[in-house]
Design a protein around this motif. Sequence first.
Motif, mmCIF file in Angstrom:
data_model
loop_
_atom_site.group_PDB
_atom_site.id
_atom_site.type_symbol
_atom_site.label_atom_id
_atom_site.label_comp_id
_atom_site.label_asym_id
_atom_site.label_seq_id
_atom_site.Cartn_x
_atom_site.Cartn_y
_atom_site.Cartn_z
ATOM 1 N N TRP A 16 0.856 -1.183 0.000
ATOM 2 C CA TRP A 16 0.000 0.000 0.000
ATOM 3 C C TRP A 16 0.896 1.239 0.000
ATOM 4 N N THR A 59 0.164 4.318 2.368
ATOM 5 C CA THR A 59 0.396 4.229 3.811
ATOM 6 C C THR A 59 1.743 3.600 4.143
ATOM 7 N N VAL A 103 -8.778 -8.378 4.573
ATOM 8 C CA VAL A 103 -8.233 -7.090 4.166
ATOM 9 C C VAL A 103 -8.747 -6.794 2.763
ATOM 10 N N VAL A 158 -6.088 2.277 1.105
ATOM 11 C CA VAL A 158 -5.505 1.991 2.414
ATOM 12 C C VAL A 158 -5.864 0.559 2.778
ATOM 13 N N GLY A 179 -7.786 -1.311 4.423
ATOM 14 C CA GLY A 179 -9.013 -1.438 5.193
ATOM 15 C C GLY A 179 -9.396 -2.889 5.397
ATOM 16 N N THR A 213 -8.793 -0.343 9.805
ATOM 17 C CA THR A 213 -7.675 -0.889 9.048
ATOM 18 C C THR A 213 -7.016 -2.035 9.817
#
Length: 295
Positions: free
Chosen positions: A21, A24, A237, A242, A244, A266
Amino acid sequence: MPITEIEGRRITLSHLDRVLWPGTGTTKGELLHYYASVADTLLPYVRGRAASFVRTPDGVEGQRFFQKRPPAGTPDWVTVAETVRHNGELMDQVQVNDLATLMWAANLGCVEIHIHQWPAGAPERADRLVLDLDPGEGRTVIDCCRVALLLRDRLAEDGIEAWAKTSGAKGMHLLAAVKGATPKSTSAYARHIAQELQTGHRDLVVATMAKADRTGRVFIDWSQNAARKTTAAPYTVRAQRVPGVSAPLSWAEVAAAGDPRELALTIKDVPGRIADQGDPLAALLDPGRAARLPD
């Protein structure tokens, strides 16, 4: 590459520092750590069901694909069962029955786990009902909460107990345990309920598939009950911007939510929630809570 032993199975882990990701900076190692942390809670929802995966081996901004058949090189200790699908086709599919399989899949970049509403090998025996709430343009997950509460109360009139979870993207899912049902009967019932709510709440709810009709309303997707369809599993997931999670919620949380950010859970949030609050969805797994659909 490190080799680890999980439940007596040797798994070679690779590229743990690879960023999956970019937004992030979340790595594959963090993904594996999350799945290991929640495995005891997640596995009962997927065990004994054919699993499909959304794979993003190079990260969520790179190539992604939906994988139903076992990946090349699947170890012989992974449960691979021949699934009889809705059209009579036979297909080998992985079952995520244990921690070792979960870690093996995550190491391949299988970010998302999707499952049917029927047990493996029994496509005519639906044991779950799902209503997928998708907010159209101008609506958010908070509007989905309003619709979820309406659906909860309407299902209760028919003796059906429902539980909620975020989709892990922008919407919500309602789940119920059912018995004596088929994908055809659950789809018909879900469609009836969705259309009924549309009639009573036209400013908020839409039950038709046309995307043009969804602006300013929440679409209740009743079609997820079809035998061929899968839904993101609880605690999976999601391969979004993001990391999440499709996270179960208490009805108190649904009723109190006022800002979408409150429900944007998350992989950093969910293990602590389970430790502090337990699993709000646990009753779905209790056979005694399963209900028959009305005639």
